[in-house]
Design a protein around this motif. Structure first.
Motif, short mmCIF file in Angstrom:
data_model
loop_
_atom_site.label_atom_id
_atom_site.label_comp_id
_atom_site.label_asym_id
_atom_site.label_seq_id
_atom_site.Cartn_x
_atom_site.Cartn_y
_atom_site.Cartn_z
N GLY A 20 -7.89 -29.92 40.02
CA GLY A 20 -8.32 -30.66 41.19
C GLY A 20 -9.28 -29.90 42.07
N LEU A 21 -9.37 -28.59 41.87
CA LEU A 21 -10.30 -27.76 42.66
C LEU A 21 -11.47 -27.32 41.80
N MET A 22 -11.20 -26.74 40.64
CA MET A 22 -12.25 -26.34 39.71
C MET A 22 -12.46 -27.36 38.61
N LEU A 23 -11.36 -27.93 38.15
CA LEU A 23 -11.40 -28.89 37.04
C LEU A 23 -10.96 -30.26 37.51
N ASP A 24 -11.62 -31.29 37.01
CA ASP A 24 -11.27 -32.66 37.38
C ASP A 24 -10.09 -33.12 36.52
N SER A 25 -9.03 -32.32 36.59
CA SER A 25 -7.90 -32.52 35.69
C SER A 25 -6.76 -33.32 36.30
N GLU A 26 -6.69 -33.40 37.63
CA GLU A 26 -5.60 -34.17 38.24
C GLU A 26 -5.68 -35.63 37.80
N ARG A 27 -6.88 -36.19 37.80
CA ARG A 27 -7.04 -37.58 37.36
C ARG A 27 -6.63 -37.74 35.90
N ALA A 28 -7.04 -36.75 35.09
CA ALA A 28 -6.71 -36.81 33.67
C ALA A 28 -5.21 -36.71 33.45
N ILE A 29 -4.55 -35.80 34.19
CA ILE A 29 -3.12 -35.59 34.02
C ILE A 29 -2.34 -36.85 34.38
N ILE A 30 -2.59 -37.37 35.58
CA ILE A 30 -1.81 -38.55 35.99
C ILE A 30 -2.22 -39.78 35.18
N PRO A 45 4.41 -47.09 39.78
CA PRO A 45 3.40 -47.18 40.84
C PRO A 45 2.54 -45.93 40.95
N ASP A 46 1.31 -46.13 41.42
CA ASP A 46 0.39 -45.00 41.59
C ASP A 46 0.95 -43.95 42.53
N VAL A 47 1.73 -44.39 43.52
CA VAL A 47 2.25 -43.45 44.51
C VAL A 47 3.15 -42.39 43.84
N LEU A 48 3.82 -42.77 42.76
CA LEU A 48 4.65 -41.80 42.04
C LEU A 48 3.78 -40.71 41.43
N TRP A 49 2.71 -41.10 40.77
CA TRP A 49 1.84 -40.12 40.12
C TRP A 49 1.16 -39.23 41.16
N LEU A 50 0.72 -39.82 42.25
CA LEU A 50 0.07 -39.03 43.30
C LEU A 50 1.04 -38.04 43.94
N SER A 56 4.83 -28.20 40.81
CA SER A 56 5.19 -27.55 39.56
C SER A 56 5.72 -28.58 38.55
N GLU A 57 5.82 -28.14 37.30
CA GLU A 57 6.35 -29.02 36.25
C GLU A 57 7.78 -29.42 36.55
N ALA A 58 8.58 -28.52 37.12
CA ALA A 58 9.97 -28.83 37.44
C ALA A 58 10.07 -29.96 38.46
N VAL A 59 9.21 -29.92 39.47
CA VAL A 59 9.21 -30.99 40.48
C VAL A 59 8.81 -32.32 39.85
N CYS A 60 7.80 -32.30 39.01
CA CYS A 60 7.33 -33.53 38.36
C CYS A 60 8.41 -34.12 37.45
N ARG A 61 9.12 -33.26 36.74
CA ARG A 61 10.20 -33.74 35.89
C ARG A 61 11.30 -34.40 36.72
N HIS A 62 11.61 -33.82 37.86
CA HIS A 62 12.63 -34.39 38.74
C HIS A 62 12.20 -35.76 39.26
N ILE A 192 -10.39 -28.37 49.94
CA ILE A 192 -11.36 -29.37 49.51
C ILE A 192 -10.57 -30.47 48.85
N PRO A 193 -10.19 -31.51 49.59
CA PRO A 193 -9.29 -32.54 49.04
C PRO A 193 -9.89 -33.25 47.84
N ASP A 194 -9.02 -33.61 46.92
CA ASP A 194 -9.43 -34.38 45.75
C ASP A 194 -8.73 -35.74 45.80
N LEU A 195 -7.59 -35.87 45.18
CA LEU A 195 -6.90 -37.16 45.15
C LEU A 195 -6.10 -37.43 46.41
N LEU A 196 -5.68 -36.38 47.11
CA LEU A 196 -4.83 -36.55 48.28
C LEU A 196 -5.59 -36.19 49.54
N GLU A 197 -5.79 -37.17 50.42
CA GLU A 197 -6.40 -36.89 51.71
C GLU A 197 -5.36 -36.26 52.63
#
Length: 230
Positions: A20-30, A45-50, A56-62, A192-197
């Motif tokens: 999300g800072l160097m690589l446009d990967s947040e969009r790809a991941i979600i 819902p999109d709000v879950l992915w955002l 971390s991976e542990a938070v996302c798994r939860h 430098i915000p990307d997906l989250l303002e």
């Protein structure tokens, strides 16, 4: 930039978040997670992915556990990893301004490190495939520390890896979680915000928020030019 701002110190090192800072990967991941979930019959819902951005991976798994349960979570993650591996192999696109920033720092001999919540094998694969790995003096990942962001561990490790005083390190981040980690490490973050303002709670942290990496580079150029003889 719409309002005059300045960099308040001259950094001895610059530490970069990755996704999300160097690589446009947040969009790809979600996107891969959402596609995998839909393939398995879950239109989440999109709000879950955002809500997973910057965590971390542990938070996302939860978060997925709460949404679909452990069994479906595992299936979604397995399928999303297959989808995302194809994206990584092709080279995740750069975020605007990253190459100009790295060229600027490298030309001036300013040390550079990565501090990412991604696990080490995947982080190295992504940086290599995108042509950025050789541009850094150190890569620090969630595999290398006990506590992930927003704990300061990975940023403190990055500073140690560069032999730099944390209080004189500039951090470039896109997510609120990463900003909190940098502040906890005693560093100076620019977001430098990307997906989250940034919301009011994030803005209240008092750090600098800029529209782009190009804006951050211009601030750094101005600071170095103004203090060239000091």
């Amino acid at each position: 930039m719409t309002t005059p701002v300045s960099l308040l110190f001259t950094p001895v090192a610059v530490i970069f978040d990755m996704d999300g800072l160097m690589l446009d990967s947040e969009r790809a991941i979600i996107g891969c997670l959402a596609d995998a979930a839909r393939e398995l019959g879950h239109d989440l819902p999109d709000v879950l992915w955002l809500s997973m951005v910057g965590h971390s991976e542990a938070v996302c798994r939860h978060l997925l556990d709460e949404a679909v349960g452990e069994t479906q979570r595992d299936l979604i993650l397995q399928r999303s990893h297959v989808l995302y591996d194809a994206v990584v192999a092709a080279g995740v696109p750069h975020r605007p301004g990253i190459l100009a920033m790295l060229d600027f720092l490298q030309a001036r001999g300013i040390p550079r490190a990565v501090a990412t919540s991604t696990r080490r094998p995947l982080a190295l694969k992504k940086l290599e495939a995108s042509g950025l790995l050789s541009r850094f003096d150190a890569v620090c990942t969630s595999s290398d520390v006990e506590h992930p962001k927003p704990a300061p561990d990975v940023y403190l490790l990055a500073a140690r890896s560069l032999g730099a005083d944390p209080t004189r390190c500039l951090v470039l981040e896109d997510s609120p979680t990463g900003v909190r980690a940098a502040l906890a490490a005693g560093m100076y973050p620019i977001q430098i915000p990307d997906l989250l303002e940034p919301d009011d709670a994030v803005r209240a942290l008092g750090h600098l928020i800029l529209p782009s990496l190009d804006d951050a580079r211009l601030l750094l150029e101005q600071r170095l030019a103004a203090h060239a003889d000091i």
